[in-house]
Structures are given as C-alpha cells and as structure tokens.
Scaffold this motif. Structure first.
Motif, PDB file in Angstrom:
ATOM      1  N   LEU A  59       0.700  -1.151  -0.035  1.00 42.90           N
ATOM      2  CA  LEU A  59      -0.152   0.037  -0.061  1.00 42.90           C
ATOM      3  C   LEU A  59       0.777   1.215   0.303  1.00 42.90           C
ATOM      4  CD1 LEU A  59      -2.970  -1.078   2.338  1.00 42.90           C
ATOM      5  CD2 LEU A  59      -3.156  -0.873  -0.228  1.00 42.90           C
ATOM      6  N   LEU A  60       2.122   1.235   0.420  1.00 42.03           N
ATOM      7  CA  LEU A  60       2.900   2.311   0.354  1.00 42.03           C
ATOM      8  C   LEU A  60       3.361   2.477  -0.861  1.00 42.03           C
ATOM      9  CD1 LEU A  60       4.992   4.275   1.615  1.00 42.03           C
ATOM     10  CD2 LEU A  60       6.492   2.404   1.994  1.00 42.03           C
ATOM     11  N   LEU A  61       3.801   1.482  -1.571  1.00 44.23           N
ATOM     12  CA  LEU A  61       4.152   1.550  -3.148  1.00 44.23           C
ATOM     13  C   LEU A  61       2.862   2.109  -3.859  1.00 44.23           C
ATOM     14  CD1 LEU A  61       6.636  -1.370  -3.379  1.00 44.23           C
ATOM     15  CD2 LEU A  61       7.224   0.919  -2.818  1.00 44.23           C
ATOM     16  N   THR A  62       1.668   1.623  -3.971  1.00 41.35           N
ATOM     17  CA  THR A  62       0.736   1.905  -4.245  1.00 41.35           C
ATOM     18  C   THR A  62       0.288   3.365  -4.241  1.00 41.35           C
ATOM     19  OG1 THR A  62      -0.182  -0.463  -4.207  1.00 41.35           O
ATOM     20  CG2 THR A  62      -1.697   1.276  -4.955  1.00 41.35           C
ATOM     21  N   ASN A 350      -3.204 -16.332  -1.731  1.00 43.58           N
ATOM     22  CA  ASN A 350      -3.203 -14.803  -0.782  1.00 43.58           C
ATOM     23  C   ASN A 350      -4.342 -13.999  -1.118  1.00 43.58           C
ATOM     24  OD1 ASN A 350       0.015 -15.560  -2.186  1.00 43.58           O
ATOM     25  ND2 ASN A 350       0.082 -14.841  -0.167  1.00 43.58           N
ATOM     26  N   GLY A 351      -5.437 -14.719  -0.939  1.00 38.97           N
ATOM     27  CA  GLY A 351      -6.675 -14.027  -1.317  1.00 38.97           C
ATOM     28  C   GLY A 351      -6.806 -12.989  -0.253  1.00 38.97           C
ATOM     29  N   GLU A 352      -6.692 -13.096   1.093  1.00 41.99           N
ATOM     30  CA  GLU A 352      -7.024 -11.957   1.879  1.00 41.99           C
ATOM     31  C   GLU A 352      -6.144 -10.546   1.766  1.00 41.99           C
ATOM     32  OE1 GLU A 352      -6.909 -11.119   6.916  1.00 41.99           O
ATOM     33  OE2 GLU A 352      -7.052 -13.224   6.169  1.00 41.99           O
ATOM     34  N   LEU A 353      -4.805 -11.032   1.193  1.00 44.75           N
ATOM     35  CA  LEU A 353      -4.011  -9.982   0.944  1.00 44.75           C
ATOM     36  C   LEU A 353      -4.393  -9.244  -0.027  1.00 44.75           C
ATOM     37  CD1 LEU A 353      -1.175  -8.465   1.503  1.00 44.75           C
ATOM     38  CD2 LEU A 353      -0.116 -10.189   0.191  1.00 44.75           C
ATOM     39  N   VAL A 354      -4.547  -9.944  -1.233  1.00 41.72           N
ATOM     40  CA  VAL A 354      -5.086  -9.079  -2.706  1.00 41.72           C
ATOM     41  C   VAL A 354      -6.211  -8.385  -2.353  1.00 41.72           C
ATOM     42  CG1 VAL A 354      -5.925  -9.760  -4.739  1.00 41.72           C
ATOM     43  CG2 VAL A 354      -3.979 -11.304  -3.873  1.00 41.72           C
ATOM     44  N   TYR A 355      -7.414  -8.962  -1.538  1.00 42.76           N
ATOM     45  CA  TYR A 355      -8.558  -8.049  -1.654  1.00 42.76           C
ATOM     46  C   TYR A 355      -8.326  -6.859  -0.550  1.00 42.76           C
ATOM     47  CZ  TYR A 355     -11.257 -10.917  -4.419  1.00 42.76           C
ATOM     48  OH  TYR A 355     -11.713 -11.705  -5.525  1.00 42.76           O
ATOM     49  N   GLY A 360      -7.321  -1.028  -0.325  1.00 44.99           N
ATOM     50  CA  GLY A 360      -6.483  -0.028   0.002  1.00 44.99           C
ATOM     51  C   GLY A 360      -6.447   0.653  -1.160  1.00 44.99           C
ATOM     52  N   MET A 361      -6.408   0.241  -2.394  1.00 49.34           N
ATOM     53  CA  MET A 361      -6.478   1.067  -3.734  1.00 49.34           C
ATOM     54  C   MET A 361      -7.624   2.244  -3.383  1.00 49.34           C
ATOM     55  SD  MET A 361      -5.641  -1.567  -6.715  1.00 49.34           S
ATOM     56  CE  MET A 361      -3.851  -2.420  -6.735  1.00 49.34           C
ATOM     57  N   LEU A 362      -8.803   1.766  -3.193  1.00 47.69           N
ATOM     58  CA  LEU A 362      -9.891   2.502  -2.960  1.00 47.69           C
ATOM     59  C   LEU A 362      -9.752   3.600  -1.926  1.00 47.69           C
ATOM     60  CD1 LEU A 362     -12.691   0.021  -3.206  1.00 47.69           C
ATOM     61  CD2 LEU A 362     -12.064   1.117  -4.988  1.00 47.69           C
ATOM     62  N   ILE A 363      -9.107   3.411  -0.930  1.00 44.99           N
ATOM     63  CA  ILE A 363      -8.987   4.206   0.340  1.00 44.99           C
ATOM     64  C   ILE A 363      -7.725   5.284  -0.424  1.00 44.99           C
ATOM     65  CG2 ILE A 363      -7.954   4.458   2.395  1.00 44.99           C
ATOM     66  CD1 ILE A 363     -10.721   3.414   2.370  1.00 44.99           C
ATOM     67  N   SER A 364      -6.700   4.782  -1.104  1.00 46.26           N
ATOM     68  CA  SER A 364      -5.805   5.691  -1.591  1.00 46.26           C
ATOM     69  C   SER A 364      -6.430   6.634  -2.488  1.00 46.26           C
ATOM     70  CB  SER A 364      -4.785   4.797  -2.376  1.00 46.26           C
ATOM     71  OG  SER A 364      -4.101   3.982  -1.613  1.00 46.26           O
TER      72      SER A 364
END
Length: 500
Positions: A59-62, A350-355, A360-364
C-alpha cells in the motif's frame, strides 16, 4: 464481496491508513517535480519495504504510484511543465486555462477526473481482472505494432492549429527516437561515434528539456502572469457543478485507460494521449474554446485515463505475473521480495492480502482526492513566486531530475539541447506534444514491426490475419485522416446540395 469487506477491515487500521497517506504525499511530490516520476518514487522506496508487513509495503508503493501519476498534472497546468510523461497531454488545455485566469478550476478538474478514473479502474480490477488478463495474451507483435501506429495517428489531433507543423514535430520526435542501437541488428544509428548515445536519448531528459527548460527560457522574456492568476483561487469551488458535465468523458477515458493498462508496454502516457484524441473526436458540446485552447474535456480525459491505467496495469501483474508498465515491473519485484508469487493462484494462496490491496487502492484514491482538493490553494501559490526566483528553481530541478535518471551528465546536456530545441519550436509555433508522442511510440512501432516480420518470414500478411491488428490499423487511418478531411466536408455537402 465478503473477502473485500475483510480486506477493508484490514486497511482501516491507523498504521495502514498512515502508510497510505504517506505514500500518496510522497507520490505527489515525486510526480510534481520534473524528472522525478512515479517509477522513480516507487523504486526509491522499495528498499524501505524490506522487512515490512506485506500489506503495508504494497500500500505504501501503491500510494506513491497513484500520487505520482496525478502529481504530474500540477506543474503541467501551472507552469506548462509536465512532471510525468503522461501529464504532457494535460499541458495542452491545462496551461491554456491557467493563462486565462482559470488555473484553480483546471486543478479541480484534474484531481476529480484523476480520482474518478482511478476508482473506475480499481472497480474493474476487482470485478473482472482474471478475464481481462486473458486479453493481454492476445497482443503479440502484430497487435502491438498496430497499437503503436494507432497511437502515432493521434499526432494530428494534438497538432494545434497547423497539422503540417504537427507532422513535422512528429518527424523530429521519430528522429530523436532512432538515436542509439538498432533494436534488431545492434548497429549504432545517429550516434556520431559517441558511445554515450548508444543507449539512445532517455525520454525524461528530453521531456524535461522540451517543456520545463524551454518554458523557463521563454519566461525570461515574457510577462509574469502570477498576480493575475493568484486572484482566481477564491472562486474555484463555485464552479464544481461544471464537473458533472464531464462524466461521459471521464468514463470513456477510464475505460480506455484500463484497456491499455492490461497491455504490457502501454504506459500512462499512451493512455493519456489516446483518451485526449477520443475526447476531441466525440465531444460535441459547443464551446468558445477549442481543444488546445483550454477545454475542460482536454484535462479530464488524460487525467482519467492515466489514473485508470494504474489499476489496469495491476491486472496482468497479479493474474499472470506480467507487469503492465514500468511501475508495476518494480512492484512485481517488491512482491517477490515479500515472498508472494503472482499468477492465477494468487487469489487462492493470498486471497486476503489481494483483497486488502484492492480495498487499500480505493482508500488511496479517496486520500488523493482529499490531498488534491485541500492542496489547490497551496499549489496555486507557486504562481505567486516571482519569475526571477521561479526560473532558476525550474532549471535547477530540471538539471537534478535529468541527472538522477542514470546519474549521467550526458542526460543534462541532452536536457539543455532539448530545451533549446523546444524554445525555438515554441517561437515558431510548432507543437511539442507530437515530439513526445513519437519518442514514446516510435521505438515500439519499429521493434514490433520488425519482430513481426521475423516471425512471418518477411510476409506483411501477418498484420492482416489478426482481427485486432486490422481494427487498430483502420482506426489509425481514420484518426490520421479525419482532421485533414473534416474541413472539406461542408464544401462537399454544399456542392452535393447544389447538384441536387
């Protein structure tokens, strides 16, 4: 949906939210400064993610990625200096609006369009990423060549008042793009015996020179407009209703951005120019300003497409392990460092991490909206800086940004040469955007064309056996010829009516 809610719960933690805000702010900083692109911002911060929690690291990099793509529009609008290659399309109408005392309105359109396009892209990523990833597999050399030709055909749409001058600028860009080693035979071309030029002319120094340095040179002899523009800040939010007239342009541009994002090698710059061309083609709303003279659609289209592409570029990276652009290539390395293997199995393993990443993208983007809107008044203060201070600062940043790409003084020399070229072209009213478009797409068109001919043993029929390639080539022909033919259509209709 359940996994998405679980991911949202993971993201709504104070430490995660702070990391997102930090990433977005760093991204806007890197995107705003000429030469310091989103790619560089992500690459610089990757070492900081070693040992970090995977979700925090991603999420930092995103956040840096999203903020960097938007940040380039700020200086593009205020100073006619795109901070990123994608923002070169935004300068066409953004700076024109700034010059007529509407810089704040242009910034508001840019941030809202960027966030709207980005949110649309993320929603598409969440809903249909595995299916769209399969489309990327259909793009081999013939299809990529056709895509590059379609992109080059947009030169006529960004040529301004003179198509001839635009085509000349495009040819200059192609000549610049051909400097370096031949992509197939590795024979030096236009290097004049200088080994430093064998790797070609880097895009960033040329971009910074053409826009930032050339604009600095021009400002030395032009009247400072800072005081006039600075007075306009107070009324910008009264015009927020104007944004609702741009929703068709934003949605269409976001779709273009997502589609180009899933094609490896097609970056935000290509998406920005392609969407600008389509906005110019399809916009029928009457206005006293033409495209290139300060049309809001000319800002909304490239900003929505460039930010939608960020989500689109994640689709092949996550589902196929193939990065969609330079930034996701760096992020692919960050995933591997974290012990995560991209591919079709990532949703199971890694489903939980991906979602959580999707949430996090939406929040970003919501954070970016907040930063962009609240920062408009701060950004506008750049225009209050006297040009006796601003011009040296721009040139200093141009030197630093150009040198930082490869730590090579040759890039600084290239930047100044490009600045001198841009200054001369501006004086003679030649458009600069076709040069950047040709530099970006010229090498892609040449390499994919020759690679396709190698695959087909020299047969040109390989470009006609693919429906995707044929459609793109036909669209390219229509895009190239329509601005040339359109002025003659009323005369032909009038002559036809007289004969009837």
């Amino acid at each position: 949906m359940e996994m998405l809610l679980v991911g949202l719960g993971n993201v709504l933690q104070p430490s995660v939210l702070l990391m997102i805000v930090f990433g977005v702010l760093v991204g806007v900083f890197f995107g705003t400064l000429p030469g310091l692109t989103a790619t560089m911002g992500v690459a610089v911060l990757v070492p900081l993610t070693f040992g970090m929690d995977p979700l925090l690291a991603l999420l930092l990099l995103t956040g840096v990625y999203f903020g960097g793509i938007y940040g380039g529009s700020i200086t593009a609008i205020l100073l006619n200096t795109p901070g990123t290659p994608a923002a070169a399309a935004t300068t066409l109408d953004g700076y024109a609006m700034a010059k007529r005392n509407e810089a704040g309105r242009a910034l508001l359109i840019a941030i809202v369009s960027s966030v709207a396009g980005g949110l649309i892209g993320v929603l598409v990523l969440i809903l249909v990423s595995p299916q769209l990833a399969q489309i990327a597999l259909e793009f081999a050399s013939p299809q990529k060549f056709a895509l590059a030709i379609f992109g080059l055909s947009i030169i006529t749409a960004v040529s301004g008042k003179s198509i001839i001058k635009g085509l000349i600028s495009g040819c200059i860009g192609l000549l610049i793009a051909f400097v370096g080693l031949d992509p197939v035979t590795a024979v030096p071309r236009f290097t004049f015996g200088q080994y430093q030029l064998q790797s070609g002319l880097s895009l960033i120094p040329v971009l910074v020179g053409l826009f930032a340095a050339a604009e600095a040179f021009r400002n030395v002899e032009s009247r400072d407009i800072a005081e006039k523009i600075a007075l306009e800040v107070s009324g910008i939010f009264k015009k927020i209703k104007d944004l609702f007239t741009l929703w068709v342009t934003i949605i269409r541009s976001a779709i273009i951005g997502v589609f180009l994002g899933i094609i490896p090698g097609a970056g935000a710059d290509i998406a920005a120019f392609a969407s600008y061309n389509e906005a110019k083609r399809w916009t029928r709303k009457k206005s006293k300003y033409a495209f290139g003279e300060g049309r809001p659609e000319g800002i909304a289209a490239p900003e929505a497409a460039g930010n939608a592409l960020t989500a689109g570029a994640f689709i092949p990276m996550l589902t196929l392990g193939i990065p969609g652009d330079a930034v996701t290539a760096v992020m692919l390395g960050a995933l591997v460092i974290q012990g995560i293997r991209p591919g079709p199995q990532i949703f199971q393993e890694n489903g939980e991490l991906v979602y959580s990443l999707f949430s996090g993208m939406l929040i970003s983007y919501l954070v970016l909206l907040l930063v962009g809107v609240l920062g408009i008044r701060l950004f506008m203060k750049v225009l209050a800086i006297p040009k006796s201070i601003l011009v040296p600062v721009i040139l200093t940043l141009s030197v630093v940004g150009s040198y930082a790409i490869n730590n090579n003084y040759i890039d600084v020399i290239i930047m100044f040469c490009a600045g001198l070229l841009g200054y001369i072209l501006i004086k003679f009213e030649f458009p600069l955007s076709p040069i950047i478009l040709a530099i970006i797409l010229g090498p892609m068109a040449e390499s994919e064309f020759r690679r396709a001919l190698v695959l087909s043993d020299g047969s040109m029929m390989i470009f006609l056996t693919s429906p995707i390639a044929v459609v793109l080539l036909v669209l390219a022909a229509l895009s190239l010829l329509s601005p040339i033919v359109r002025p003659y259509l009323p005369k032909l209709r009038a002559k036809s009516n007289k004969q009837d």
